[in-house]
Design an enzyme around this catalytic site. Structure first.
Site, PDB file in Angstrom:
ATOM      1  N   THR A  44       0.777  -1.189   0.023  1.00 55.85           N
ATOM      2  CA  THR A  44       0.077   0.091  -0.128  1.00 55.85           C
ATOM      3  C   THR A  44       0.922   1.350  -0.022  1.00 55.85           C
ATOM      4  O   THR A  44       2.035   1.189   0.496  1.00 55.85           O
ATOM      5  CB  THR A  44      -0.804   0.116   1.380  1.00 55.85           C
ATOM      6  OG1 THR A  44      -1.505   1.367   1.619  1.00 55.85           O
ATOM      7  CG2 THR A  44      -0.058  -0.166   2.628  1.00 55.85           C
ATOM      8  N   TYR A  76      -1.583   0.167  10.392  1.00 57.67           N
ATOM      9  CA  TYR A  76      -1.984  -0.598   9.051  1.00 57.67           C
ATOM     10  C   TYR A  76      -0.752  -0.379   8.011  1.00 57.67           C
ATOM     11  O   TYR A  76      -0.093  -1.631   7.643  1.00 57.67           O
ATOM     12  CB  TYR A  76      -3.372   0.072   8.397  1.00 57.67           C
ATOM     13  CG  TYR A  76      -3.375  -0.358   6.918  1.00 57.67           C
ATOM     14  CD1 TYR A  76      -3.514  -1.796   6.841  1.00 57.67           C
ATOM     15  CD2 TYR A  76      -3.394   0.423   6.019  1.00 57.67           C
ATOM     16  CE1 TYR A  76      -3.541  -2.067   5.571  1.00 57.67           C
ATOM     17  CE2 TYR A  76      -3.423   0.058   4.669  1.00 57.67           C
ATOM     18  CZ  TYR A  76      -3.521  -1.405   4.442  1.00 57.67           C
ATOM     19  OH  TYR A  76      -3.937  -1.743   3.107  1.00 57.67           O
TER      20      TYR A  76
END
Ligand code: UDP
Length: 330
Positions: free
Chosen positions: A118, A142
């Protein structure tokens, strides 16, 4: 080369679209998913092995049964906000789960993995567009959990010969143009499905998170990439590894940013009605602008976005949401 590949998280949003692309490219995708957040009905292009990547015995059995030649690894929790309030969940599932998977791959001599990473691994941009050599300093658990997995990939590469492509997605959006699968998060936190839901009356009024950013219209800018283009990039990454290509990390984005207001305008155009919206404060942790430099994926994987123009992104997402809505209303 084609054959059987393991798709962890294949019942989720990007995983299921990639399973479809793999099947279309001649592979047999075997989905490994605990169905905690994914959907059995999204597993349509190959068998489902229901279980958890944290369960080593389950992984061993699935690998023995299917003898996959490679792994595409999507299984992860992916809510930034939740990762801040429940970091343990994220480090356990995303990091320990990935470690368990990599150890299983090592012991079963599976050398190739495509990993779902990501742009959240970069943290706050110090320069734009973001290229892969931008410093990686994630600002939430995250992003940190995904960066830790990138590190695991490098270390397993050096020690055990694991070969990997880490694909750093920008904002995944849109739905399968054939209408077979789409985005179904529960709870939904993403701008496009929430804006479409607000237009359809299935979601409350959309809150615009911040209108005082130093951008042209004051709202945040993101690089939205169609999920079908993401799926194609995974197939290209797998072929890169199968052709003997080196381990690498690649951004997946369009290189063009759109503001929150621009998205709302396009949703209104496609829906033919207004999006009930109200201006609200900034959401913590949102950088003003995130835009990819996607040159490496183009050069190395031969990948270019085919359907990430905003009209295609919003219209496929809208068609999917409208169909779900019509099904659920008598
Ligand atoms: N956003 C918004 N209202 C919402 C959800 C998101 O204004 O209800 C904004 C958010 O601040 C960000 C952009 O829309 O600038 C995209 O957010 P999303 O959650 O879809 O993806 P993220 O960029 O967080 O991965």
């Amino acid at each position: 080369m084609s054959g059987t590949v393991l798709v962890t998280g294949g019942a989720g949003y990007v995983g299921s679209h990639t399973a479809k692309a793999l099947a279309q490219a001649g592979y047999q995708p075997v989905t490994v998913d605990n169905l905690g957040r994914g959907f059995a009905h999204a597993v349509r292009w190959g068998p489902l092995e229901r279980g958890d990547i944290l369960d080593r015995a389950f992984l061993d059995a699935a690998i023995r049964r299917w003898q996959p030649q490679a792994v595409l690894h999507f299984a992860a929790h992916s809510y930034v906000g939740e990762s801040v309030t429940a970091p343990g969940l994220y480090y356990r599932n995303n990091v320990v789960g990935s470690l368990t998977l990599l150890e299983a791959m090592r012991d079963h001599a599976i050398a190739n993995i495509v990993f779902s990473s990501t742009c959240a691994t970069y943290g706050l941009p110090v320069r734009l567009p973001l290229s892969e050599d931008h410093p990686q300093a994630p600002i939430n658990p995250y992003g940190a959990s995904k960066l830790m997995v990138e590190r695991l990939l490098a270390d397993f590469g050096a020690a055990h010969g694991l070969r990997s492509v880490a694909l750093r997605y920008f904002n995944a959006a849109g739905a399968d143009p054939d209408g077979e699968i789409g985005e179904n998060h529960d709870p939904e936190t993403h701008l496009i499905p929430l804006a479409i839901g607000a237009a359809l009356g299935t979601q409350p009024k959309l809150k615009i998170f911040g209108t005082d950013y130093a951008t042209a219209d004051g709202t945040c800018i993101r690089d939205y990439i169609h999920v079908t283009d993401l799926a194609a990039a995974h197939v290209a990454a797998l072929r890169h590894l199968e052709a003997g290509g080196a381990s690498v990390a690649c951004n997946l984005g369009t290189g063009a940013g759109l503001s929150v207001r621009a998205i709302l305008t396009e949703v209104e155009r496609v829906a033919g009605r207004s999006v009930p919206a109200e201006e609200g404060p900034r959401r913590a942790g949102d950088p003003p602008e995130l835009v990819a430099d996607a040159a490496r994926a183009r050069q190395l994987l031969g990948w270019t976005p085919q359907c990430s123009d905003i009209a295609s992104v919003i219209s496929t997402a809208y068609q999917w949401a409208a169909r779900q809505h019509n099904r659920s209303t008598p």
